[in-house]
Design a protein around this motif. Structure first.
Motif, PDB file in Angstrom:
ATOM      1  N   LEU A  83      26.988 -37.936 -14.465  1.00 24.72           N
ATOM      2  CA  LEU A  83      25.891 -37.179 -15.086  1.00 24.72           C
ATOM      3  C   LEU A  83      24.934 -36.638 -14.031  1.00 24.72           C
ATOM      4  CD1 LEU A  83      24.994 -39.482 -18.128  1.00 24.72           C
ATOM      5  CD2 LEU A  83      26.490 -37.472 -18.108  1.00 24.72           C
ATOM      6  N   ALA A  84      24.617 -37.473 -13.033  1.00 20.80           N
ATOM      7  CA  ALA A  84      23.715 -37.034 -11.967  1.00 20.80           C
ATOM      8  C   ALA A  84      24.322 -35.872 -11.180  1.00 20.80           C
ATOM      9  CB  ALA A  84      23.395 -38.196 -11.034  1.00 20.80           C
ATOM     10  N   ARG A  85      25.632 -35.941 -10.942  1.00 18.52           N
ATOM     11  CA  ARG A  85      26.308 -34.858 -10.231  1.00 18.52           C
ATOM     12  C   ARG A  85      26.266 -33.581 -11.060  1.00 18.52           C
ATOM     13  NH1 ARG A  85      27.395 -35.781  -5.146  1.00 18.52           N
ATOM     14  NH2 ARG A  85      28.796 -37.535  -5.492  1.00 18.52           N
ATOM     15  N   SER A  86      26.421 -33.699 -12.377  1.00 20.37           N
ATOM     16  CA  SER A  86      26.385 -32.518 -13.243  1.00 20.37           C
ATOM     17  C   SER A  86      24.993 -31.895 -13.268  1.00 20.37           C
ATOM     18  CB  SER A  86      26.810 -32.895 -14.666  1.00 20.37           C
ATOM     19  OG  SER A  86      25.819 -33.667 -15.321  1.00 20.37           O
ATOM     20  N   GLU A 146      20.234 -37.514  -1.334  1.00 16.54           N
ATOM     21  CA  GLU A 146      18.988 -38.193  -0.990  1.00 16.54           C
ATOM     22  C   GLU A 146      18.104 -38.426  -2.219  1.00 16.54           C
ATOM     23  OE1 GLU A 146      18.396 -33.754  -0.078  1.00 16.54           O
ATOM     24  OE2 GLU A 146      19.963 -35.283   0.167  1.00 16.54           O
ATOM     25  N   GLN A 147      18.425 -37.749  -3.323  1.00 16.18           N
ATOM     26  CA  GLN A 147      17.648 -37.920  -4.544  1.00 16.18           C
ATOM     27  C   GLN A 147      18.229 -38.989  -5.462  1.00 16.18           C
ATOM     28  OE1 GLN A 147      18.069 -33.853  -5.694  1.00 16.18           O
ATOM     29  NE2 GLN A 147      16.140 -33.215  -4.747  1.00 16.18           N
ATOM     30  N   PHE A 148      19.544 -39.173  -5.376  1.00 11.99           N
ATOM     31  CA  PHE A 148      20.201 -40.169  -6.221  1.00 11.99           C
ATOM     32  C   PHE A 148      21.264 -40.878  -5.391  1.00 11.99           C
ATOM     33  CE2 PHE A 148      23.353 -41.709  -9.239  1.00 11.99           C
ATOM     34  CZ  PHE A 148      22.545 -42.357 -10.165  1.00 11.99           C
ATOM     35  N   ALA A 149      21.209 -42.207  -5.371  1.00 13.93           N
ATOM     36  CA  ALA A 149      22.149 -43.000  -4.571  1.00 13.93           C
ATOM     37  C   ALA A 149      23.443 -43.179  -5.362  1.00 13.93           C
ATOM     38  CB  ALA A 149      21.535 -44.356  -4.227  1.00 13.93           C
ATOM     39  N   TYR A 150      24.357 -42.239  -5.206  1.00 17.64           N
ATOM     40  CA  TYR A 150      25.619 -42.260  -5.948  1.00 17.64           C
ATOM     41  C   TYR A 150      26.404 -43.529  -5.627  1.00 17.64           C
ATOM     42  CZ  TYR A 150      24.831 -37.427  -7.304  1.00 17.64           C
ATOM     43  OH  TYR A 150      24.311 -36.275  -7.854  1.00 17.64           O
ATOM     44  N   SER A 151      26.876 -44.206  -6.681  1.00 15.34           N
ATOM     45  CA  SER A 151      27.574 -45.474  -6.474  1.00 15.34           C
ATOM     46  C   SER A 151      28.295 -45.864  -7.755  1.00 15.34           C
ATOM     47  CB  SER A 151      26.589 -46.579  -6.085  1.00 15.34           C
ATOM     48  OG  SER A 151      27.242 -47.821  -5.964  1.00 15.34           O
ATOM     49  N   ASP A 152      29.300 -46.736  -7.616  1.00 10.32           N
ATOM     50  CA  ASP A 152      29.944 -47.315  -8.787  1.00 10.32           C
ATOM     51  C   ASP A 152      29.299 -48.641  -9.170  1.00 10.32           C
ATOM     52  OD1 ASP A 152      30.809 -48.854  -6.706  1.00 10.32           O
ATOM     53  OD2 ASP A 152      32.956 -48.527  -7.021  1.00 10.32           O
ATOM     54  N   LEU A 165      32.695 -39.206  -8.376  1.00  9.13           N
ATOM     55  CA  LEU A 165      32.021 -40.107  -7.446  1.00  9.13           C
ATOM     56  C   LEU A 165      32.786 -40.215  -6.132  1.00  9.13           C
ATOM     57  CD1 LEU A 165      29.795 -42.270  -6.962  1.00  9.13           C
ATOM     58  CD2 LEU A 165      31.317 -43.920  -8.071  1.00  9.13           C
ATOM     59  N   ASP A 166      34.108 -40.347  -6.244  1.00  9.57           N
ATOM     60  CA  ASP A 166      34.972 -40.494  -5.074  1.00  9.57           C
ATOM     61  C   ASP A 166      36.397 -40.186  -5.524  1.00  9.57           C
ATOM     62  OD1 ASP A 166      36.680 -41.401  -3.066  1.00  9.57           O
ATOM     63  OD2 ASP A 166      35.416 -43.095  -2.531  1.00  9.57           O
ATOM     64  N   PRO A 167      37.046 -39.145  -4.936  1.00 12.14           N
ATOM     65  CA  PRO A 167      38.400 -38.776  -5.376  1.00 12.14           C
ATOM     66  C   PRO A 167      39.415 -39.905  -5.239  1.00 12.14           C
ATOM     67  CG  PRO A 167      37.452 -37.031  -4.037  1.00 12.14           C
ATOM     68  CD  PRO A 167      36.514 -38.201  -3.941  1.00 12.14           C
ATOM     69  N   GLY A 168      39.120 -40.909  -4.424  1.00 10.51           N
ATOM     70  CA  GLY A 168      40.045 -42.018  -4.237  1.00 10.51           C
ATOM     71  C   GLY A 168      39.858 -43.166  -5.196  1.00 10.51           C
TER      72      GLY A 168
END
Length: 360
Positions: free
Chosen positions: A193-196, A202-208, A124-127
């Motif tokens: 999972l969405a990244r995999s 624009e299709q999935f709002a990646y977030s924690d 999600l975010d390397p940091g």
């Protein structure tokens, strides 16, 4: 006609015919004389656009999106790696898996559990994660702590210089493991999972935070009703009215009052709040639906500190929705505070409100 004259006439006619043949126009798309032919590019076939359908109409059709199978398969793989923790239809744990902060290797031999959870965050975010709980519950930033451990930055402590490399690694590991325990990682798991499955931003709002992509799905539903194109992978559906399918997600609110136990209340609250601010939620991915057997299985991250598969019964239908006995809405008074006292299905008795339905 004399033989010589006939011969000359034939030579003239033949020359004209040959000249005409030499100047025939090239075929459409062919290279001109004297040039080098280049391969013709294959036409690009655009991806199928999302289908504009009602939740009920779409629920009786299998998703045609190839990414659906990919992220269901990845969820099953992660569940197996964490030892296959399982909740039965009554919300009771029937099999314990590997916990988030354990140092033992996962079932697939890939390494300790805590490093896999760290991979969810870093996809999600390397940091991330950036914080941990300090003394008295206060928030501590990880970066200054790790910098001090390495002898750098303003927070460097001269006493740390006496540590050897092995001791530094042990302390670094302890800090990172503590941060993983302190930070809910269920939304990071869904984003992993969405990244995999190769979902674009624009299709999935990646977030924690789950509510960010849930709000995106509500926006997509409003756009559909207004005839506005949307690239979002999901639409928002009322979980009490929609049959789940593999690849869909089922979502609940967390730590909220009874006013957010229903779909319409969550939609209104998200529309008012938008993607910003705290809005505690949790979502599981639907991995199997057995209409004849009358149940569905979901997988969620950070459920009882592991990757957990949850079985829930379905109503006879139609529609074959998740059974109402799992919902806080319409439950007997006091049931939310003490599920055991009213026979509720323990860990699966939650304020389920929203089903995110794959749009393709």
């Amino acid at each position: 006609m004399a033989p010589i004259r006939v011969f000359r006439w034939l030579v003239v006619v033949g020359t004209v015919v040959l000249a005409a043949c030499a100047h025939v126009a090239p075929r459409r798309g062919a290279a001109p004389p004297g040039s080098v032919a280049t391969p013709t590019a294959k036409p690009v076939v655009p991806a199928a656009p999302p289908r504009v359908q009602s939740c009920a109409a779409a629920s009786v059709q299998a998703s045609a999106d190839p990414r659906t199978a990919r992220w269901v398969a990845q969820a099953l793989q992660e569940h197996a790696a964490f030892g296959g923790q399982q909740l039965d239809g009554d919300g009771r744990m029937t099999k314990a898996g590997i916990q988030e902060a354990e140092t033992d290797a996962l079932a697939d031999g890939s390494g300790p559990a805590w490093r896999r959870v760290l991979a969810y965050w870093q996809a999600l975010d390397p940091g991330k994660p950036r914080d941990m709980r300090g003394a008295g519950g206060g928030i501590q930033r990880l970066a200054p702590l790790l910098a001090a451990l390495d002898g750098a930055g303003d927070g460097a402590d001269p006493a740390l210089s006496a540590l050897n490399d092995g001791q530094r690694r042990a302390i670094r590991t302890a800090i990172q493991r503590s941060a993983l325990v302190d930070n809910p990682w269920s939304a990071a798991f869904v984003s992993y999972l969405a990244r995999s499955a190769d979902m674009a931003d624009e299709q999935f709002a990646y977030s924690d935070a789950h509510h960010v992509y849930v709000a995106q799905a509500f926006d997509a539903s409003r756009d559909e009703r207004a005839g506005i194109p949307s690239d979002a992978a999901f639409r928002a559906c009322d979980i009490a009215r929609t049959t789940p399918r593999p690849g869909d997600m089922v979502c609940q609110t967390r730590g909220s009052g009874a006013e957010l136990y229903r779909f319409a209340a969550v939609e209104a609250a998200l529309a008012e709040r938008g993607a910003g601010g705290a809005f505690p939620m949790h979502c599981d991915l639907v991995v199997a639906v057995d209409l004849q057997g009358g149940h569905t299985d979901t997988i969620g991250g950070n459920v009882l500190q592991s990757v957990t598969r949850r079985r829930m019964a379905l109503e006879a239908g139609p529609p074959a929705t998740i059974a109402r006995r799992y919902f806080h809405a319409d439950a007997p008074a006091g049931c939310a505070e003490d599920p055991g006292a009213c026979g509720a299905p323990f860990m699966s008795f939650q304020p389920w409100t929203v089903l995110l339905q794959v749009r393709r």
